[in-house]
Design an enzyme around this catalytic site. Sequence first.
Site, PDB file in Angstrom:
ATOM      1  N   HIS A 183     -21.883   9.595 -13.644  1.00 32.17           N
ATOM      2  CA  HIS A 183     -20.743   8.922 -14.263  1.00 32.17           C
ATOM      3  C   HIS A 183     -20.089   9.823 -15.302  1.00 32.17           C
ATOM      4  O   HIS A 183     -18.889   9.707 -15.576  1.00 32.17           O
ATOM      5  CB  HIS A 183     -21.178   7.623 -14.955  1.00 32.17           C
ATOM      6  CG  HIS A 183     -21.655   6.567 -14.017  1.00 32.17           C
ATOM      7  ND1 HIS A 183     -22.962   6.497 -13.578  1.00 32.17           N
ATOM      8  CD2 HIS A 183     -21.002   5.528 -13.435  1.00 32.17           C
ATOM      9  CE1 HIS A 183     -23.092   5.463 -12.767  1.00 32.17           C
ATOM     10  NE2 HIS A 183     -21.922   4.867 -12.656  1.00 32.17           N
ATOM     11  N   ASP A 253     -19.301   6.799  -3.491  1.00 37.77           N
ATOM     12  CA  ASP A 253     -19.547   6.180  -4.782  1.00 37.77           C
ATOM     13  C   ASP A 253     -18.199   6.132  -5.513  1.00 37.77           C
ATOM     14  O   ASP A 253     -17.184   6.636  -5.012  1.00 37.77           O
ATOM     15  CB  ASP A 253     -20.597   6.983  -5.555  1.00 37.77           C
ATOM     16  CG  ASP A 253     -21.340   6.148  -6.590  1.00 37.77           C
ATOM     17  OD1 ASP A 253     -20.864   5.060  -6.953  1.00 37.77           O
ATOM     18  OD2 ASP A 253     -22.413   6.601  -7.050  1.00 37.77           O
TER      19      ASP A 253
END
Length: 346
Positions: A183, A253
């Site tokens: 992230h 993702d």
Amino acid sequence: MPSPRAVIFGCAGADLTPEEAAFFAAADPWGFILFKRNVETPGQVSRLTHALRDAVGRDAPILVDQEGGSVARFRGAPWRRWAPVLNVCDSIKDEATLLEALTLRYRIIALELTAMGVDVNCAPLLDIPQPGSNDVIGVRALGRTPEEVVRRGRAIYDGTLAGGALPVIKHLPGHGRTQVDTHEANSVVDAPRDELEAVDFAPFRTFSDAPIGMTAHIQFTAIDPDRPATQSPIVIEEVIRSDFGFDGLLMTDDLSMNALSGEPAERAVASIEAGCDLALHCNGDLSEMKPVADTLPRLSAAAQERADRAEAMRTLAKSQAESESSDIEALWARHQALVGEELAHA
């Protein structure tokens, strides 16, 4: 009717705005994904899922990450609180008891999700964390060996289907060795290919029958030193499709994660061109979603065939779950008996 666009979008809040509804009607994404910002009450979530499907005029899949533990978009009353799954796995020493508990856990989760119109849960997570790796996987893991992860992953897979939802295996081809949270930053894994094959990749080979898989934004230098798996035709075609034999829908993702570079539309196009079927854009920001939709194609013929198979499996799972008339409270009581009340409520 044309194929949907090769993308899954999020939305900004608890209610769909007129601008969002008009955008989704024009963009025609394959599906949607929900996050905590979209969740207030069961009734509100049901209204939102209906509104999202109304916007595109079809029974579009609606996804969520509801693993329990640290990754749970539905948390706090009135939803159940689930312990991190590795804590459960470490606490129950009898494997048969553990597998029954995991099956029940994800069956209950799926039943509660589908009651609100959410019919795809992004689980099981098949990544195997390695010593010294970042804790982004950590207690989300199902075990520490491929054998443990395969057995427990199959219990979660079966429980999700029994509850009427589709499972999503993640993160192909393996996320357990990352030294950073994807992230936040690019992740490079330098492990040799034989180690990856023996450990990281092993669970995914046994789930080639899964309807949907999610990629890892991990750069494996032993396979493709230049690109993360999500954007690597080498990883996707040679490893995921050929070696693993995975022929389900392959989604990225979240494109917003900082492991990828470039503007969101550039990230999306690079992922589809590499061989992903669907780009996942989660943050609900219209200013980002509009160029993504303008740039991405509709599902390819091969992707549409995979989508048709996934949606047929979804229909069958829903039908079977409805025919069983599951008593969630009875299932919950059995789950508590297996794991103990303290762990059930952790």
